[in-house]
Design a protein around this motif. Structure first.
Motif, PDB file in Angstrom:
ATOM      1  N   ASP A 105      24.630  58.369 -72.404  1.00  0.00           N
ATOM      2  CA  ASP A 105      23.613  58.733 -71.423  1.00  0.00           C
ATOM      3  C   ASP A 105      22.345  59.187 -72.144  1.00  0.00           C
ATOM      4  N   ARG A 106      21.298  59.392 -71.335  1.00  0.00           N
ATOM      5  CA  ARG A 106      19.987  59.666 -71.908  1.00  0.00           C
ATOM      6  C   ARG A 106      19.984  60.959 -72.741  1.00  0.00           C
ATOM      7  N   ALA A 107      20.680  61.973 -72.249  1.00  0.00           N
ATOM      8  CA  ALA A 107      20.717  63.251 -72.969  1.00  0.00           C
ATOM      9  C   ALA A 107      21.257  63.026 -74.382  1.00  0.00           C
ATOM     10  N   TRP A 108      22.259  62.143 -74.482  1.00  0.00           N
ATOM     11  CA  TRP A 108      22.880  61.930 -75.797  1.00  0.00           C
ATOM     12  C   TRP A 108      21.884  61.343 -76.789  1.00  0.00           C
ATOM     13  N   ILE A 109      21.109  60.338 -76.369  1.00  0.00           N
ATOM     14  CA  ILE A 109      20.246  59.714 -77.387  1.00  0.00           C
ATOM     15  C   ILE A 109      19.165  60.690 -77.879  1.00  0.00           C
ATOM     16  N   TYR A 110      18.728  61.593 -76.975  1.00  0.00           N
ATOM     17  CA  TYR A 110      17.709  62.547 -77.435  1.00  0.00           C
ATOM     18  C   TYR A 110      18.321  63.712 -78.212  1.00  0.00           C
ATOM     19  N   ALA A 111      19.612  63.944 -78.011  1.00  0.00           N
ATOM     20  CA  ALA A 111      20.289  65.003 -78.768  1.00  0.00           C
ATOM     21  C   ALA A 111      20.742  64.501 -80.146  1.00  0.00           C
ATOM     22  N   HIS A 112      20.791  63.157 -80.308  1.00  0.00           N
ATOM     23  CA  HIS A 112      21.307  62.592 -81.569  1.00  0.00           C
ATOM     24  C   HIS A 112      20.354  61.549 -82.153  1.00  0.00           C
ATOM     25  N   PRO A 113      19.087  61.917 -82.373  1.00  0.00           N
ATOM     26  CA  PRO A 113      18.120  60.916 -82.842  1.00  0.00           C
ATOM     27  C   PRO A 113      18.468  60.357 -84.222  1.00  0.00           C
ATOM     28  N   GLU A 114      19.226  61.134 -85.015  1.00  0.00           N
ATOM     29  CA  GLU A 114      19.525  60.673 -86.380  1.00  0.00           C
ATOM     30  C   GLU A 114      20.870  59.964 -86.499  1.00  0.00           C
ATOM     31  N   GLN A 115      21.544  59.809 -85.397  1.00  0.00           N
ATOM     32  CA  GLN A 115      22.852  59.121 -85.411  1.00  0.00           C
ATOM     33  C   GLN A 115      22.672  57.667 -85.870  1.00  0.00           C
ATOM     34  N   GLU A 116      23.509  57.257 -86.802  1.00  0.00           N
ATOM     35  CA  GLU A 116      23.425  55.870 -87.284  1.00  0.00           C
ATOM     36  C   GLU A 116      23.901  54.897 -86.206  1.00  0.00           C
ATOM     37  N   ILE A 117      23.270  53.744 -86.153  1.00  0.00           N
ATOM     38  CA  ILE A 117      23.686  52.688 -85.214  1.00  0.00           C
ATOM     39  C   ILE A 117      24.237  51.530 -86.038  1.00  0.00           C
ATOM     40  N   SER A 118      25.375  51.010 -85.646  1.00  0.00           N
ATOM     41  CA  SER A 118      25.973  49.913 -86.432  1.00  0.00           C
ATOM     42  C   SER A 118      25.096  48.673 -86.341  1.00  0.00           C
ATOM     43  N   ASP A 119      25.252  47.795 -87.313  1.00  0.00           N
ATOM     44  CA  ASP A 119      24.457  46.552 -87.319  1.00  0.00           C
ATOM     45  C   ASP A 119      24.767  45.720 -86.074  1.00  0.00           C
ATOM     46  N   ILE A 120      26.023  45.762 -85.657  1.00  0.00           N
ATOM     47  CA  ILE A 120      26.413  44.973 -84.470  1.00  0.00           C
ATOM     48  C   ILE A 120      25.691  45.494 -83.235  1.00  0.00           C
ATOM     49  N   ASP A 121      25.691  46.826 -83.055  1.00  0.00           N
ATOM     50  CA  ASP A 121      25.000  47.402 -81.888  1.00  0.00           C
ATOM     51  C   ASP A 121      23.491  47.144 -81.967  1.00  0.00           C
ATOM     52  N   ALA A 122      22.944  47.265 -83.147  1.00  0.00           N
ATOM     53  CA  ALA A 122      21.497  47.017 -83.289  1.00  0.00           C
ATOM     54  C   ALA A 122      21.182  45.561 -82.923  1.00  0.00           C
ATOM     55  N   ALA A 123      22.035  44.636 -83.366  1.00  0.00           N
ATOM     56  CA  ALA A 123      21.799  43.215 -83.051  1.00  0.00           C
ATOM     57  C   ALA A 123      21.899  42.980 -81.547  1.00  0.00           C
ATOM     58  N   ARG A 124      22.878  43.624 -80.907  1.00  0.00           N
ATOM     59  CA  ARG A 124      23.018  43.477 -79.441  1.00  0.00           C
ATOM     60  C   ARG A 124      21.783  44.033 -78.744  1.00  0.00           C
ATOM     61  N   PHE A 125      21.313  45.179 -79.216  1.00  0.00           N
ATOM     62  CA  PHE A 125      20.133  45.815 -78.602  1.00  0.00           C
ATOM     63  C   PHE A 125      18.915  44.887 -78.734  1.00  0.00           C
ATOM     64  N   PHE A 126      18.678  44.366 -79.933  1.00  0.00           N
ATOM     65  CA  PHE A 126      17.470  43.545 -80.099  1.00  0.00           C
ATOM     66  C   PHE A 126      17.583  42.194 -79.384  1.00  0.00           C
ATOM     67  N   ALA A 127      18.819  41.733 -79.166  1.00  0.00           N
ATOM     68  CA  ALA A 127      18.994  40.502 -78.355  1.00  0.00           C
ATOM     69  C   ALA A 127      18.572  40.783 -76.909  1.00  0.00           C
ATOM     70  N   LEU A 128      18.943  41.971 -76.412  1.00  0.00           N
ATOM     71  CA  LEU A 128      18.545  42.338 -75.044  1.00  0.00           C
ATOM     72  C   LEU A 128      17.039  42.558 -74.959  1.00  0.00           C
ATOM     73  N   ILE A 129      16.479  43.160 -75.985  1.00  0.00           N
ATOM     74  CA  ILE A 129      15.020  43.378 -76.014  1.00  0.00           C
ATOM     75  C   ILE A 129      14.316  42.012 -75.934  1.00  0.00           C
ATOM     76  N   ALA A 130      14.852  41.029 -76.651  1.00  0.00           N
ATOM     77  CA  ALA A 130      14.221  39.688 -76.640  1.00  0.00           C
ATOM     78  C   ALA A 130      14.309  39.076 -75.241  1.00  0.00           C
ATOM     79  N   ARG A 131      15.454  39.251 -74.585  1.00  0.00           N
ATOM     80  CA  ARG A 131      15.596  38.705 -73.220  1.00  0.00           C
ATOM     81  C   ARG A 131      14.664  39.424 -72.259  1.00  0.00           C
ATOM     82  N   ARG A 132      14.529  40.730 -72.416  1.00  0.00           N
ATOM     83  CA  ARG A 132      13.602  41.476 -71.554  1.00  0.00           C
ATOM     84  C   ARG A 132      12.162  41.024 -71.794  1.00  0.00           C
ATOM     85  N   THR A 133      11.842  40.776 -73.051  1.00  0.00           N
ATOM     86  CA  THR A 133      10.510  40.289 -73.400  1.00  0.00           C
ATOM     87  C   THR A 133      10.232  38.950 -72.715  1.00  0.00           C
TER      88      THR A 133
END
Ligand SMILES: C[S@@+](CC[C@H](N)C(=O)[O-])C[C@H]1O[C@@H](n2cnc3c(N)ncnc32)[C@H](O)[C@@H]1O
Length: 319
Positions: free
Chosen positions: A38-66
């Motif tokens: 949830d939103r509270a979590w991402i702002y409470a954990h700004p330094e949390q590492e994101i796996s390469d797989i999750d980052a790739a999924r996120f940027f794929a969605l960003i491209a579709r939104r674009t």
């Protein structure tokens, strides 16, 4: 690997560059979706590492939104009336202004109960409600949640939309009180004459079948957010809407207001005396639609503006 803050910043920058509306919110929602947080979590954990797989999924969605896909199609959900609804490209994404339909419907029902000398606590006990053009089921389900004693009949001409509505009724534990029917406006309800009593309908989606009813005036409330955009306005729509939301949910005809005449005539035939009609309007529908209620059939006609000051909801009572 990169962290939450950096990944979000990168996604946000890509959406801003592509001039995506509400780009900050969109980037946040897509990251929350990928991380299952949830939103509270991402702002409470700004330094949390994101796996390469999750980052790739996120940027794929960003491209579709674009490329114009609505955020809600990418996350598969939208909030309405404080409830989370599944949405797919088969249904209109529930809009905040449609919440005025719920507000007006509840207000009108409360006044009707008071006038009848009944208790002010509105449980909807015994009420029969119609939601015409249910789409995701958001109106029917919000009303079912507010009125635990009511039975709701929700129609749609699109079987694909009804499949989504059915899943939403299950998600919100109201499938036993919402009957889904595939039909044109209220054509699925047959007048069987005044001698019979009670509405009878099999549960869940009825494809092309007809609900047998006891007479012309069966509903206490009919609510509808029909398609009301004019085809001639299509070029002015945002691409997220024009290219991704269902045509059948958007356009009411060349002008937009064409469905209201049939809808109002059918509602008149299916509402009880003192029954309430609540209609959502397009931004320029009022002048064409309000005169349709200027007949001896209707009384207490009133318009409610949305937060932008646009006449958004038209309500009336059947005499
Ligand atoms: C503007 S959307 C509203 C959906 C939902 N009630 C909401 O408020 O988000 C209109 C819905 O009406 C349905 N529809 C269009 N024409 C119809 C008709 N003639 N009879 C019944 N439903 C219709 C569409 O499939 C769509 O789901």
């Amino acid at each position: 690997m990169s962290d939450v803050r950096y990944t979000l910043k990168q996604g946000l920058a890509q959406l801003r560059e592509a001039q995506v509306p509400s780009f900050t919110l969109a980037a946040e929602l897509l990251l929350l979706h990928v991380l299952g947080r949830d939103r509270a979590w991402i702002y409470a954990h700004p330094e949390q590492e994101i796996s390469d797989i999750d980052a790739a999924r996120f940027f794929a969605l960003i491209a579709r939104r674009t490329n114009g896909e609505p955020t809600q199609h990418l996350t598969g959900k939208q909030e309405f009336w404080g409830l989370e609804f599944e949405v797919t490209p088969d249904v209109l994404i529930p809009r905040p202004e449609t919440e005025h339909v719920i507000e007006v419907a509840l207000d009108r029902l409360a006044v009707r109960e008071l006038r009848a000398g009944r208790k002010q606590t509105l449980t909807g006990k015994g009420l029969q409600i119609g939601d015409i053009g249910t789409g995701s089921g958001c109106i029917a389900i919000a009303l079912a949640k507010e009125l635990p004693g009511a039975t709701i009949y929700a129609t749609d001409i699109s079987s694909a939309a009804l499949a989504v509505a059915q899943r939403n009724t299950t998600r919100h534990f109201v499938s036993d009180r919402i009957r889904l029917l595939e039909c044109n406006l209220l054509n699925g309800f047959i007048d069987r004459g005044p001698a019979n009593t009670g509405l009878s309908v099999a549960p869940n989606v009825e494809h092309g079948s007809r609900i047998k009813e006891h007479g012309s005036y069966s509903f206490d409330l009919i609510a509808s957010n029909p398609p009301y955009i004019g085809r001639r306005e299509a070029a002015t729509l945002m691409r997220e809407v024009r290219d991704h939301e269902p045509v059948i949910a958007l356009y009411g005809g060349e002008e937009g207001y064409e469905l209201y005449a049939d809808l109002i005539a059918q509602a008149a035939a299916h509402l009880k005396t003192t029954g309430i009609l609540v209609l959502e309007l397009g931004h320029n529908s009022l002048p064409a639609v309000q005169p349709l209620l200027d007949t001896p059939t209707w009384t207490n006609v009133a318009v409610t503006n949305d937060l932008a000051g646009i006449p958004r909801v038209l309500a009336a009572e059947r005499l």
